[in-house]
Write a protein that holds these residues in place. Structure first.
Motif, PDB file in Angstrom:
ATOM      1  N   ASP A   1      -4.958   2.616  -1.959  1.00  0.00           N
ATOM      2  CA  ASP A   1      -3.683   1.960  -2.228  1.00  0.00           C
ATOM      3  C   ASP A   1      -2.490   2.678  -1.607  1.00  0.00           C
ATOM      4  O   ASP A   1      -1.375   2.171  -1.657  1.00  0.00           O
ATOM      5  CB  ASP A   1      -3.461   1.815  -3.740  1.00  0.00           C
ATOM      6  CG  ASP A   1      -4.500   0.910  -4.379  1.00  0.00           C
ATOM      7  OD1 ASP A   1      -4.984  -0.014  -3.692  1.00  0.00           O
ATOM      8  OD2 ASP A   1      -4.835   1.130  -5.551  1.00  0.00           O
ATOM      9  N   SER A   2      -2.717   3.849  -1.036  1.00  0.00           N
ATOM     10  CA  SER A   2      -1.620   4.609  -0.440  1.00  0.00           C
ATOM     11  C   SER A   2      -1.354   4.126   0.981  1.00  0.00           C
ATOM     12  O   SER A   2      -2.284   3.873   1.749  1.00  0.00           O
ATOM     13  CB  SER A   2      -1.964   6.104  -0.409  1.00  0.00           C
ATOM     14  OG  SER A   2      -0.950   6.830   0.262  1.00  0.00           O
ATOM     15  N   SER A   3      -0.092   4.031   1.324  1.00  0.00           N
ATOM     16  CA  SER A   3       0.258   3.667   2.698  1.00  0.00           C
ATOM     17  C   SER A   3       0.354   4.902   3.586  1.00  0.00           C
ATOM     18  O   SER A   3       0.515   4.784   4.794  1.00  0.00           O
ATOM     19  CB  SER A   3       1.591   2.908   2.720  1.00  0.00           C
ATOM     20  OG  SER A   3       2.628   3.726   2.220  1.00  0.00           O
TER      21      SER A   3
ATOM     22  N   LYS B   1      -3.181   8.382   6.992  1.00  0.00           N
ATOM     23  CA  LYS B   1      -3.546   7.096   7.603  1.00  0.00           C
ATOM     24  C   LYS B   1      -3.153   7.050   9.067  1.00  0.00           C
ATOM     25  O   LYS B   1      -3.758   6.324   9.838  1.00  0.00           O
ATOM     26  CB  LYS B   1      -2.932   5.941   6.819  1.00  0.00           C
ATOM     27  CG  LYS B   1      -3.559   5.843   5.438  1.00  0.00           C
ATOM     28  CD  LYS B   1      -3.671   4.452   4.937  1.00  0.00           C
ATOM     29  CE  LYS B   1      -4.521   4.453   3.676  1.00  0.00           C
ATOM     30  NZ  LYS B   1      -4.311   3.288   2.869  1.00  0.00           N
TER      31      LYS B   1
END
Length: 68
Positions: A5-7, A26
């Protein structure tokens, strides 16, 4: 541990013996942070926003280096 859920953070792993925190972003970068207490990793895992927690409690608080 994955952070789907982390960008910002793809995954993070903690070594309690070495007290190191490995973070894969990411964007592709990988960093190791040193002398990180286990409670900091636990709080990262529990944070409502891993990226915000990382920025305010880890990034400029612990010595780290980029890994290849």
């Amino acid at each position: 541990m994955d952070f789907p859920d982390s960008s910002v953070i793809r995954s993070a792993d903690y070594d309690p013996v070495a007290r190191t925190l490995d973070v894969i972003f990411k964007g592709g970068g990988r960093y190791t942070y040193f002398n990180v207490p286990e409670r900091i990793f636990d709080a990262l895992v529990e944070a409502s926003s891993a990226g915000e927690y990382f920025n305010s409690h880890i990034r400029d608080q612990y010595s780290g280096r980029q890994c290849q």
